[in-house]
Structure formats: C-alpha cells, structure tokens
Design an enzyme around this catalytic site. Structure first.
Site, PDB file in Angstrom:
ATOM      1  N   HIS A   1       0.849  -1.183   0.000  1.00 42.29           N
ATOM      2  CA  HIS A   1       0.000   0.000   0.000  1.00 42.29           C
ATOM      3  C   HIS A   1       0.886   1.236   0.000  1.00 42.29           C
ATOM      4  O   HIS A   1       2.114   1.151   0.135  1.00 42.29           O
ATOM      5  CB  HIS A   1      -0.952  -0.002   1.190  1.00 42.29           C
TER       6      HIS A   1
ATOM      7  N   ASP B   1      -0.315   7.158  -3.412  1.00 45.76           N
ATOM      8  CA  ASP B   1      -1.454   6.807  -4.264  1.00 45.76           C
ATOM      9  C   ASP B   1      -1.769   7.899  -5.279  1.00 45.76           C
ATOM     10  O   ASP B   1      -1.963   7.626  -6.471  1.00 45.76           O
ATOM     11  CB  ASP B   1      -2.691   6.557  -3.408  1.00 45.76           C
TER      12      ASP B   1
END
Length: 387
Positions: A138, A168
């Site tokens: 992540h 992200d």
C-alpha cells in the site's frame, strides 16, 4: 452548482470525445479515471458485482463522473464484453497485479489484437517488473522504498506519513494520467497504442527530484527536520496558537521574512534570518509570540499580506474559505463537499459529471451507449448485473 462552470453537465472538458474503459479497483486507478472524467472523457467503469472490499458506492467521490457496470470477469462472456469495449476505446486502465489481466483474458496483447490504437494504462505500486512486482503493498510501503517517507515529519524518532496522498495520488494517479495523455497524443500521430506502466514507486521518486539534486550537491541531509522545507528552519514551520489551532509559516525570502517579523511585532528582538546558530532562539520567539493570540486573531493580522502565513484549516473550514469559495475549488453538491475539476481551461471548461452510484447501477445504459447489443444475454447468464 454552476459557478466557474462546475455544474453537473458531463463531457464538456478538453477530453470530450475520448473514450476510456476502466477496470475498477481502489486508490490511484479510480482517482486517475475521475480526473479523466472530470476533464470530459467518456469513461465506463467495470466493477465486480458487489463492489470492492474498500471504496465504491454512492459516497465514493473517486468514482464520480462515469457509470458503474457490474461484470463478472471470471466469466468468458464478460471478458468478451471488455474486449468489445476495448475495441471502441482510446484508453483502457487497470490496476491489477502483474499478470492478472492476461490470465483473465484482457491483457495488452488481447486488447491490441482488437484495437491497435489503444493506450493501455497499468497502475500498480511496484510496477510490472522487479523483485517486488508480484507482492502486495500500500501507499505507505511504496513511499518507504522510494526513499520519500524517511524524511517526512519533524519527529526525530520516527517519520510521519501524509495519509495516502503522496503515494497513491501524488506518485500514482497523477503520473498515470500524465502517461496516458502523452501516449494518447503519440497514438494520434503514429496510429499505434502502447502500454503505460505507472508505478507508485517510480512516480514518488520522480516527485523527489529536487531533493535528490540537493542531496548530491550537499544541500540536503538525510535527517528529519533538518532542511529548508521540512521544518529545519524556524521560518518554514507550523506553530500553535492560543486556542490550540495552528498557523503555517513559509517566509523563505528575505522580504517575506521581514514582513513576518514586522507583523509579529518582534523586529527589535528577532535574530537575523541567516544566523543559523540563533535559529533555536528564533523558533522559540516565533512560538511564544504566535501562542499569544488565537488563530482567528492572527488571520486578521496576516490576511492579504506577503508574510506567507496561513491558517491550518479543517476540511469543512477549507470549503468555506473565501478564496476556495471564489474559485469553486471545493463545492457542495447533494449535501456533500467535493473538489471541483482541476486544472482550469479557458475555452473547454471542465465540469462536474454524474454523482457516484451503486455498483452496477449503469450496466445496461452504459453498455448500450457504447454499442454493446447483447446486454440482455449478459444479464440472463449472470455475466452482468443491473442494480
């Protein structure tokens, strides 16, 4: 809402006429496709029936501006539909682990066989190759390995991470969109599409270019709160006010620094800006002075000046800030605050598209609008679901 062109009319931005197939995922892939939809692209979002484990549904702003089509991609009929859509598209975006799209039957080669001009965007954390490519991760993991997390924050004991904004959306979706648009422009010149391999580690490292250059020049250290822009100097930091709120101070240039000192009313006692040995004294002086008034009181002092001081606002406060309101940067729609399209265009104005929906709410409408004439068969066999 119509101010600054931000209403609910879709497909009016500079990407009007560009068709995008999105294989639904989480994080940077949806954010990239939200940007494309905001800028006018006709995006169709393919989602698994039932949606994602994280995100999705009518409150997921990352899915705004395009219809949700529920397809069971483990069924050959659904894969055939994806390929039919790819044959009609300019861009396809997927955020699966390397090799998964190929295994399901809609990898780059399969899509290229039906559309030589297709730009095939792949969004992952580690990239399509390398020792970590097949492993899970992540945002926090990607920015760690990219060398960006170590220096974040002012705590010498441990780094602080900025939610998932840096990896992200900074190093991930932003770079995917850059790559897609560059490849799309080239495809219109050459007639040939290509694969865009967007990896969060690559984009995050690229965002850090200035720091890498400063590190090589000896102007940047690998310590937290020890550099010009990370809290290492007292005139670029965050300070607490009397009411427990905070001000951000960014008075780097001498003239801005002088304005800051004057408005703080500490000219007679403040050390010289370049006197590094007295920076701890200066920091204490700033902290004591700023803690003597509330945030609102300091906002009144600094508003409209070049001191480079701003209040640290909560999200809902930011939406009410006069500057944000005037530009329509954050807008209210359907009782919910959301960011307007960015950036701005003088002629092909980008506008907010449709609000997010439940998974599969647009299955029939979207597929038929793209020319898929066997929707009834897909629904009957369970390859597609209409909610």
């Amino acid at each position: 809402m119509t101010e600054n062109g931000r209403d609910s009319a879709p497909g009016s931005g500079p990407l009007q006429g560009v068709r995008v197939v999105e294989i639904g995922g989480i994080g940077p892939g949806p954010h990239a496709c939200m940007i494309l939809a905001d800028l006018g692209a006709d995006v169709i979002r393919i989602e698994r029936p039932g949606g994602q484990a994280l995100g999705g549904g009518p409150h997921d702003l990352l899915t705004r501006g395009r219809p949700s089509v529920a397809l069971d991609l483990k069924r050959p009929e659904a894969v055939r539909t994806v390929l039919d859509l790819a044959g009609r598209a300019d861009v396809l975006v997927e955020g699966l682990r390397p090799g998964v799209a190929e295994r399901l039957g809609f990898g780059p080669d399969a899509c290229r066989a039906v559309n030589q001009r297709l730009v095939y965007g792949r969004m992952t954390g580690w990239g399509q190759d390398g020792p970590l490519a097949a492993t899970a991760g992540h945002d926090i993991n990607y920015i760690s390995v990219a060398g960006a997390l170590f220096g974040l924050g002012q705590d010498p004991v441990r780094p602080q991470f900025p939610a998932n904004l840096l990896g992200d959306f900074g190093g991930g979706s932003t770079y995917l969109v850059i790559g897609l648009l560059a490849a799309l422009l080239e495809a219109r010149l050459s007639g040939q599409g290509q694969v865009v391999d967007a990896a969060i580690v690559d984009g995050t490292a690229h965002l850090s270019a200035m720091h890498w250059g400063q590190l090589a020049a000896g102007a940047f250290t690998e310590d937290r709160a020890a550099n010009l822009l990370d809290g290492g100097v007292p005139f670029y930091d965050v300070y607490e006010t009397a009411d427990g709120r905070h001000l951000s101070v960014g008075a780097l240039e001498p003239r801005f620094f002088q304005t800051l000192v004057r408005l703080l009313d500490i000219e007679s006692e403040c050390p010289d800006q370049d006197d590094v040995d007295r920076h701890p004294e200066m920091r204490t002086l700033f902290a004591q002075r700023i803690s003597s008034r509330t945030m609102a009181e300091w906002v009144a002092v600094f508003e409209g000046t070049d001191a480079c001081v701003a209040p640290v606002l909560r999200p809902r406060e930011a939406a009410r800030h006069p500057h944000m309101v005037a530009r329509g940067t954050l807008v209210e729609r359907g009782g919910r605050i959301e960011p307007g399209p960015a950036p701005r265009f003088s002629r092909t104005v980008a506008k907010l598209g449709a609000q997010p929906t439940d998974v599969g709410a647009g299955t029939r409408m979207a597929l038929e609008s793209w020319g898929i004439d066997y929707v009834d068969e897909l629904l009957a066999c369970g390859a597609a679901v209409q909610t």
